[in-house]
Every structure is written in C-alpha cells, then in structure tokens.
Design a protein around this motif. Sequence first.
Motif, PDB file in Angstrom:
ATOM      1  N   PHE A  13       0.838  -1.201   0.000  1.00  0.00           N
ATOM      2  CA  PHE A  13       0.000   0.000   0.000  1.00  0.00           C
ATOM      3  C   PHE A  13       0.873   1.250   0.000  1.00  0.00           C
ATOM      4  CE2 PHE A  13      -2.129   3.425   2.238  1.00  0.00           C
ATOM      5  CZ  PHE A  13      -3.370   3.471   1.632  1.00  0.00           C
ATOM      6  N   SER A  18      -0.546  -1.660  -6.320  1.00  0.00           N
ATOM      7  CA  SER A  18      -1.838  -2.349  -6.265  1.00  0.00           C
ATOM      8  C   SER A  18      -1.716  -3.824  -6.605  1.00  0.00           C
ATOM      9  CB  SER A  18      -2.841  -1.681  -7.203  1.00  0.00           C
ATOM     10  OG  SER A  18      -3.114  -0.369  -6.769  1.00  0.00           O
ATOM     11  N   LEU A  22      -3.100  -6.903  -4.383  1.00  0.00           N
ATOM     12  CA  LEU A  22      -4.081  -7.857  -4.905  1.00  0.00           C
ATOM     13  C   LEU A  22      -3.577  -9.291  -4.820  1.00  0.00           C
ATOM     14  CD1 LEU A  22      -5.249  -5.786  -7.976  1.00  0.00           C
ATOM     15  CD2 LEU A  22      -6.605  -6.287  -5.922  1.00  0.00           C
ATOM     16  N   ALA A  46      -9.788  -4.264  -7.041  1.00  0.00           N
ATOM     17  CA  ALA A  46      -8.848  -3.605  -7.955  1.00  0.00           C
ATOM     18  C   ALA A  46      -9.428  -2.287  -8.455  1.00  0.00           C
ATOM     19  CB  ALA A  46      -8.519  -4.529  -9.118  1.00  0.00           C
ATOM     20  N   LEU A  49      -9.087   0.235  -5.695  1.00  0.00           N
ATOM     21  CA  LEU A  49      -7.717   0.726  -5.563  1.00  0.00           C
ATOM     22  C   LEU A  49      -7.387   1.736  -6.660  1.00  0.00           C
ATOM     23  CD1 LEU A  49      -5.743  -2.513  -4.614  1.00  0.00           C
ATOM     24  CD2 LEU A  49      -6.409  -0.612  -3.106  1.00  0.00           C
ATOM     25  N   ASP A  50      -7.817   1.464  -7.885  1.00  0.00           N
ATOM     26  CA  ASP A  50      -7.580   2.404  -8.986  1.00  0.00           C
ATOM     27  C   ASP A  50      -8.212   3.762  -8.682  1.00  0.00           C
ATOM     28  OD1 ASP A  50      -6.157   0.517 -10.435  1.00  0.00           O
ATOM     29  OD2 ASP A  50      -7.836   0.025 -11.762  1.00  0.00           O
ATOM     30  N   ASN A  53      -6.275   5.495  -5.783  1.00  0.00           N
ATOM     31  CA  ASN A  53      -4.965   5.988  -6.216  1.00  0.00           C
ATOM     32  C   ASN A  53      -5.085   7.224  -7.104  1.00  0.00           C
ATOM     33  OD1 ASN A  53      -3.522   4.066  -4.774  1.00  0.00           O
ATOM     34  ND2 ASN A  53      -3.512   2.618  -6.475  1.00  0.00           N
TER      35      ASN A  53
END
Length: 132
Positions: A13, A18, A22, A46, A49-50, A53
């Motif tokens: 993290f 990512s 994952l 995922a 996370l995208d 970020n």
Amino acid sequence: MSEALLRDYYAAFNRGESAAMLALLTDDVVHEPSQGAVREGKAAFADFLDHMNRCYKEAVIGPVFLTSADGARAAAEFMLEGEYLVTDGDLPAASGQRYRLRVGAFFELREGKIARVSNHYNLADWLAQVGG
C-alpha cells in the motif's frame, strides 16, 4: 504468518503497488469500507484501488497488529497520512489538502491470504480536515 501478511499488505500500500496488494487477497475477497457499499471479489477491489490511487495519495504510519490465536482473524490500528488529489464524487473539492486520520482495520485470513478487509475511520474528522 498473519502479521507478516498484513505487514506485506501495508508495505505494498505504502509503495502504491496495487498488484502486490491484490496478490495477497483471495479471489473472493470481501471489502467493507467505512462508508459505501460492500465489494466482493478481487476485480471489485482492484477497481476500488484504482479509484483511490487517482483521488488520494496515502501512507500507513505506525501500524499495530493484533491476531487471533488460530490466525483466522486480525486487526490493525494506524495513522493514515494523505493528500486529497482529485475531487471524489460529491465530496468537497480537492486542492491538495493534507489530512491525518486514525484508522482501524479488521481482517479475515484464509489459506495464507486476506479474505476480508473492513476499514473504519471518522469521516467527519476527514471532512473537517479537507474543508468540507
């Protein structure tokens, strides 16, 4: 094993990796955010996370871990330092505001991977810090 798994998760993290995060999750991982709908599956995580970020740059500071004797459950408490980069939906407008929050996270662990992530923080505190 469980504490090492969580240390690896938060190290990935903090590096913004990512794919490494994952890789530590089960395919059917359940993500329970502090606010919002529950997500199920690695693909949904995922996507989360995208999004995160894109909108935020964050780092976990000083995590403390607690684990159950059987290794099936764990928890972490830490400070989260961040910068609000891009306006996230109907939240206040982003302009690079910095924030610091105490976070509690709870995990289910299965076969050496993370099967559930539940994050909890004080949204009112975050809003006050970013000017909402």
